[in-house]
Design an enzyme around this catalytic site. Structure first.
Site, mmCIF file in Angstrom:
data_model
loop_
_atom_site.group_PDB
_atom_site.id
_atom_site.type_symbol
_atom_site.label_atom_id
_atom_site.label_comp_id
_atom_site.label_asym_id
_atom_site.label_seq_id
_atom_site.Cartn_x
_atom_site.Cartn_y
_atom_site.Cartn_z
ATOM 1 N N GLU A 114 0.839 -1.207 0.000
ATOM 2 C CA GLU A 114 0.000 0.000 0.000
ATOM 3 C C GLU A 114 0.870 1.251 0.000
ATOM 4 O O GLU A 114 2.033 1.199 0.395
ATOM 5 C CB GLU A 114 -0.925 -0.019 1.228
ATOM 6 C CG GLU A 114 -0.229 -0.392 2.515
ATOM 7 C CD GLU A 114 -1.206 -0.948 3.562
ATOM 8 O OE1 GLU A 114 -1.609 -0.181 4.415
ATOM 9 O OE2 GLU A 114 -1.550 -2.149 3.508
ATOM 10 N N LYS A 116 2.549 4.621 1.209
ATOM 11 C CA LYS A 116 2.876 5.158 2.534
ATOM 12 C C LYS A 116 2.607 6.654 2.500
ATOM 13 O O LYS A 116 3.369 7.428 1.929
ATOM 14 C CB LYS A 116 4.332 4.889 2.870
ATOM 15 C CG LYS A 116 4.717 5.378 4.262
ATOM 16 C CD LYS A 116 6.115 4.871 4.633
ATOM 17 C CE LYS A 116 6.489 5.238 6.055
ATOM 18 N NZ LYS A 116 6.501 6.670 6.292
ATOM 19 N N ASP A 118 2.259 10.424 3.616
ATOM 20 C CA ASP A 118 3.047 11.282 4.477
ATOM 21 C C ASP A 118 2.104 12.189 5.256
ATOM 22 O O ASP A 118 1.837 13.324 4.870
ATOM 23 C CB ASP A 118 3.976 12.118 3.587
ATOM 24 C CG ASP A 118 5.236 12.492 4.313
ATOM 25 O OD1 ASP A 118 5.397 12.065 5.469
ATOM 26 O OD2 ASP A 118 6.051 13.213 3.726
ATOM 27 N N TYR A 229 -5.196 1.998 7.815
ATOM 28 C CA TYR A 229 -4.295 0.991 7.256
ATOM 29 C C TYR A 229 -4.111 -0.240 8.134
ATOM 30 O O TYR A 229 -3.304 -1.098 7.823
ATOM 31 C CB TYR A 229 -2.948 1.592 6.862
ATOM 32 C CG TYR A 229 -2.208 2.319 7.961
ATOM 33 C CD1 TYR A 229 -1.751 1.641 9.083
ATOM 34 C CD2 TYR A 229 -1.953 3.682 7.853
ATOM 35 C CE1 TYR A 229 -1.076 2.302 10.080
ATOM 36 C CE2 TYR A 229 -1.273 4.360 8.852
ATOM 37 C CZ TYR A 229 -0.838 3.657 9.977
ATOM 38 O OH TYR A 229 -0.166 4.311 10.963
ATOM 39 N N LYS A 317 11.059 3.287 0.692
ATOM 40 C CA LYS A 317 10.874 4.702 0.368
ATOM 41 C C LYS A 317 11.256 5.005 -1.073
ATOM 42 O O LYS A 317 12.050 4.295 -1.693
ATOM 43 C CB LYS A 317 11.755 5.528 1.299
ATOM 44 C CG LYS A 317 11.374 5.349 2.750
ATOM 45 C CD LYS A 317 10.835 6.637 3.256
ATOM 46 C CE LYS A 317 10.966 6.769 4.737
ATOM 47 N NZ LYS A 317 10.836 8.137 5.165
ATOM 48 N N CYS A 411 10.685 48.781 -8.125
ATOM 49 C CA CYS A 411 10.405 47.579 -8.919
ATOM 50 C C CYS A 411 11.617 47.273 -9.799
ATOM 51 O O CYS A 411 12.107 48.155 -10.505
ATOM 52 C CB CYS A 411 9.167 47.819 -9.788
ATOM 53 S SG CYS A 411 8.927 46.536 -11.025
ATOM 54 N N CYS A 414 10.385 47.980 -13.750
ATOM 55 C CA CYS A 414 10.035 49.285 -14.317
ATOM 56 C C CYS A 414 10.534 50.448 -13.463
ATOM 57 O O CYS A 414 10.300 51.602 -13.781
ATOM 58 C CB CYS A 414 8.520 49.396 -14.504
ATOM 59 S SG CYS A 414 7.642 49.537 -12.933
ATOM 60 N N CYS A 429 4.808 46.387 -6.738
ATOM 61 C CA CYS A 429 5.159 47.463 -7.654
ATOM 62 C C CYS A 429 3.880 48.278 -7.851
ATOM 63 O O CYS A 429 2.800 47.720 -8.025
ATOM 64 C CB CYS A 429 5.627 46.852 -8.972
ATOM 65 S SG CYS A 429 5.517 47.979 -10.369
ATOM 66 N N CYS A 434 3.203 48.413 -15.409
ATOM 67 C CA CYS A 434 4.514 47.736 -15.337
ATOM 68 C C CYS A 434 4.519 46.549 -16.296
ATOM 69 O O CYS A 434 3.643 45.680 -16.214
ATOM 70 C CB CYS A 434 4.773 47.270 -13.915
ATOM 71 S SG CYS A 434 6.212 46.188 -13.761
HETATM 72 S S1 IVH Z 1 1.747 0.399 8.885
HETATM 73 C C1 IVH Z 1 2.825 -1.940 12.411
HETATM 74 N N1 IVH Z 1 0.802 1.411 6.680
HETATM 75 O O1 IVH Z 1 4.309 5.377 8.411
HETATM 76 C C2 IVH Z 1 2.676 -1.169 11.170
HETATM 77 N N2 IVH Z 1 2.035 2.831 8.136
HETATM 78 O O2 IVH Z 1 6.945 4.472 10.344
HETATM 79 C C3 IVH Z 1 2.724 0.280 11.404
HETATM 80 N N3 IVH Z 1 2.194 5.152 7.375
HETATM 81 O O3 IVH Z 1 3.850 6.521 11.538
HETATM 82 C C4 IVH Z 1 2.493 1.137 10.290
HETATM 83 N N4 IVH Z 1 1.034 4.905 5.519
HETATM 84 O O4 IVH Z 1 1.715 6.549 10.231
HETATM 85 C C5 IVH Z 1 1.503 1.641 7.793
HETATM 86 N N5 IVH Z 1 -0.113 2.202 4.695
HETATM 87 C C6 IVH Z 1 0.578 2.414 5.817
HETATM 88 C C7 IVH Z 1 1.094 3.689 6.125
HETATM 89 C C8 IVH Z 1 1.816 3.860 7.307
HETATM 90 C C9 IVH Z 1 1.701 5.758 6.289
HETATM 91 C C10 IVH Z 1 2.991 5.813 8.435
HETATM 92 C C11 IVH Z 1 2.516 5.508 9.820
HETATM 93 C C12 IVH Z 1 3.737 5.415 10.684
HETATM 94 C C13 IVH Z 1 4.860 5.427 9.708
HETATM 95 C C14 IVH Z 1 5.679 4.200 9.931
#
Ligand code: IVH
Length: 672
Positions: A114, A116, A118, A229, A317, A411, A414, A429, A434
């Protein structure tokens, strides 16, 4: 109390929960936004009149509640774990080998992968299907209780749906990520900027800041979202694997990322990694990698966890979107409103595959707040198609030769005086003629989201303005192939092509037209709202500030800016010249904004905070309603402000619904 009222409140709550789920989670609404708003409004009115009916799982808690003094903390029995991190294919391959060795299997095993996201990790606790607590991750063991805030997020169900073939668990601890989409992050920052407030560095900080508001009413105004998740305790859900558990959660009404790829073998995991990396820039939210989890719960148990991390999952990552480089110089760019933006000229650096040599510094205050100096080593961030920005100075790398930046008093294009108005963060400006402003306005006009004129790019616009062939966007439609011959490297063929491209865009949709005008604070989103709310341009031109403000999604700043734009003679002249040049606006199918209150009668009493009585009257009449002086059985609504008179009592006696100021605004604004 009348049992009918209790019944009505319960019905409204059930219906609102159901429609909320259809809209936000299934993306398949059954009713219009306006119908939804009306039901919500009715519920809020009933709950405020009969406070004994209040309930913590009422859909009305979405609007937030009064502020807390501080957050409570919670210590959990099952800590929220972190993840092992890797980069690229190789790290996944060694993870896969570790897993197989740990399980003592030679065969391929199933993973679920899935994105990840942010954002900010949270835990949601449901007791017998009702959301009772939400907390941040904190240090994993101890987090902060942010229940009221999380309840304002529309994609978080307050009550779970009953699933046919599974009983509702007594206790369900869910884990998920709360985030702000890229576009909502941008609007939030431009709103912060226009109010002179500090900007958020990235969507994650903005989400964290919005979630950690002591006043949940502020959180309710931030368009946060969630993806669930996982479960804290796999026993609580009748499933044998992670993917099955997610599927059940989805059926219970929880929002699960549609990009989750269930039960795949290692080869497909690698393909998925590249696939998601490719999509990264076009996704509506920021991700920094993918998470790969061993799918079977019994395998997960065999593998176990260290005190911090599960051994059955890894985050792989993508390349970072942030790198460090040096600021060679700071120059100043002049935009279409005359805004002078400091821009850092950088030693070129490759950020996630793109060479970056310039980054915006936003405005003077940002430069001072971040203490950015010429010669500094800095972190630079790039996300998707947004302009790269300097995030932070590495002060430890200074050698004393760095030079502070000063906003020029003139500016740079101009040489007219530059001013910074009191209370604003932007220096402008002052010369409306301008060339930099004119060029930027025309660039915006011809850009993708607006008139989208093929071939009319930055260089060509610069030449056309410099040679005085055009001095406004309207002049574009009066160009001839002959006049274009004066330009560098413009043969008859390319001149013809450009004229054809211009000709092609003369028929233009209303929202593109509005966006193209470059009215301050009217982005693509606001332009779409306006195009849906008005039959045509002249109706919009005639509308006053308070009427505009009553439209859902149009705030006071945007409303004022539109009024100012159309009040200026020069702007009206340009619009006329566009029309004279053959521009035809294509209107959307008209919506009945105008008549949504037709036949409804209102009585006003007391003083409203942000509207005068005559403004309120204009709003009602603008939407087809009537205002009368006294309350009778025929009155549809009484609008009550501060210190209302006997009219309020009369309304109560006759059972006429009473609206407060915000309910009134909500009613006049819903856009159907
Ligand atoms: S699983 C035991 N799934 O990533 C499993 N984490 O360092 C724990 N995160 O702070 C996490 N998307 O908030 C999982 N699909 C996803 C995620 C996810 C984002 C974040 C999570 C955690 C960090 C893991």
């Amino acid at each position: 109390m009348n049992p009918k009222i209790k019944d009505r409140v319960e019905t409204l709550r059930l219906e609102l929960h159901r429609h909320n789920h259809r809209y936000f989670v299934l993306d398949d609404p059954e009713i219009s936004d306006a119908e939804y708003d009306r039901m919500m409004q009715e519920l809020i009115v009933l709950e405020s009149e009969w406070p004994e009916l209040a309930s913590p799982d009422s859909p009305s808690v979405r609007v937030g509640s009064p502020p807390l003094e501080k957050f409570q903390s919670v210590t959990r029995t099952r800590p929220m774990l972190s993840l092992d991190k890797g980069f690229g294919e190789a790290d996944f391959i060694s993870f896969d080998q570790r897993v197989k060795k740990g399980l003592g299997v030679n065969d391929e095993i199933y993973y679920t992968a899935e994105p990840k996201i942010d954002g900010v990790a949270v835990e949601l606790v449901y007791e017998n299907g009702t959301l009772v607590m939400a907390s941040t991750r904190g240090d994993g063991e101890t987090g902060e209780v942010v229940t009221a805030n999380v309840k304002t997020i529309p994609t978080v169900p307050l009550v779970l749906q009953q699933v046919e073939d599974a009983s509702m668990p007594d206790l369900l601890e869910l884990r998920g990520e709360i985030f702000l989409s890229k576009s909502n992050f941008q609007s939030l920052n431009s709103d912060q900027m226009s109010r002179g407030l500090p900007l958020f560095a990235n969507p994650r900080n903005a989400a964290a800041g919005s979630l950690r508001q002591l006043d949940s009413r502020i959180t309710s105004l931030r368009p946060l979202e969630i993806y669930i998740y996982g479960v804290g305790d796999s026993e609580s859900i009748k499933a044998h694997s992670h993917a099955d558990a997610l599927m059940t959660l989805k059926r219970m009404g929880l929002r699960v990322n549609p990009l989750v790829r269930p039960k795949i073998l290692s080869n497909d995991v690698i393909a998925y990694y590249h696939e998601i990396d490719q999509m990264r820039d076009s996704l509506p939210y920021e991700i920094d990698g993918i998470v790969i989890k061993v799918d079977s719960f019994s395998y997960q148990e065999t593998l176990g966890s260290t005190s911090r991390r599960p051994k059955w999952a890894i985050a792989v990552k993508f390349e970072a979107t942030q790198e460090t480089t040096r600021i060679i110089d700071i120059s100043v760019q002049v935009g279409r409103t005359g805004a002078m933006t400091p821009v850092a000229d950088l030693e070129p650096v490759n950020i996630a595959g793109v060479s970056v040599s310039r980054a915006t510094l936003h405005n003077e205050d940002e430069v001072f707040k971040k203490d950015i100096r010429i010669g500094d080593r800095v972190f630079v961030r790039r996300a998707g198609d947004v302009i790269p920005e300097v995030v932070k100075v590495i002060t430890s790398a200074r050698n004393g030769a760095e030079k502070p930046f000063q906003m020029p008093k003139k500016c740079p294009v101009c040489d007219a005086d530059a001013v910074r108005l009191h209370g604003e963060s932007v220096t402008r400006c002052t010369n409306i003629a301008c060339p930099a402003q004119i060029k930027a306005t025309i660039r915006h006009f011809a850009s993708k989201g607006a008139f989208d004129i093929e071939g009319l790019g930055e260089k060509l616009i610069d030449q056309l303005v410099d040679l005085k062939l055009i001095s406004s966007c309207a002049d574009i439609f009066h160009l001839t192939a002959d006049s274009l011959q004066k330009l560098d490297r413009m043969g008859p063929k390319s001149a013809d092509n450009l004229i054809k491209a211009i000709e092609n865009r003369k028929r233009i949709s209303f929202h593109r037209f509005l966006f193209g005008l470059g009215i301050r604070h009217v982005g693509e989103h606001a332009a779409k709202i306006l195009s849906g709310a008005f039959q045509n341009l002249s109706e919009l031109e005639k509308t006053t500030g308070p009427q505009l403000e009553a439209i859902d999604g149009i705030g006071p700043v945007v409303a004022a800016s539109i009024s100012i734009f159309f009040s200026q003679e020069e702007n009206r002249r340009i619009i006329q010249r566009l029309i004279d040049g053959g521009v035809t606006i294509i209107y959307d199918a008209p919506r009945v904004f105008k008549n949504k209150l037709s036949g409804k009668s209102f009585v006003l009493t007391g003083t409203l905070e942000s509207l005068s009585r005559s403004q309120a009257k204009t709003l009602i009449e603008g939407a087809g309603g009537k205002v009368s002086g006294s309350v009778s059985r025929k009155t549809d609504y009484v609008v009550a402000g501060e210190s209302p008179g006997s009219k309020l009592e009369a309304a109560r006696e006759l059972g006429v619904p009473v609206l407060n100021e915000s309910e009134f605004k909500a009613l006049v604004s819903a856009d159907t």
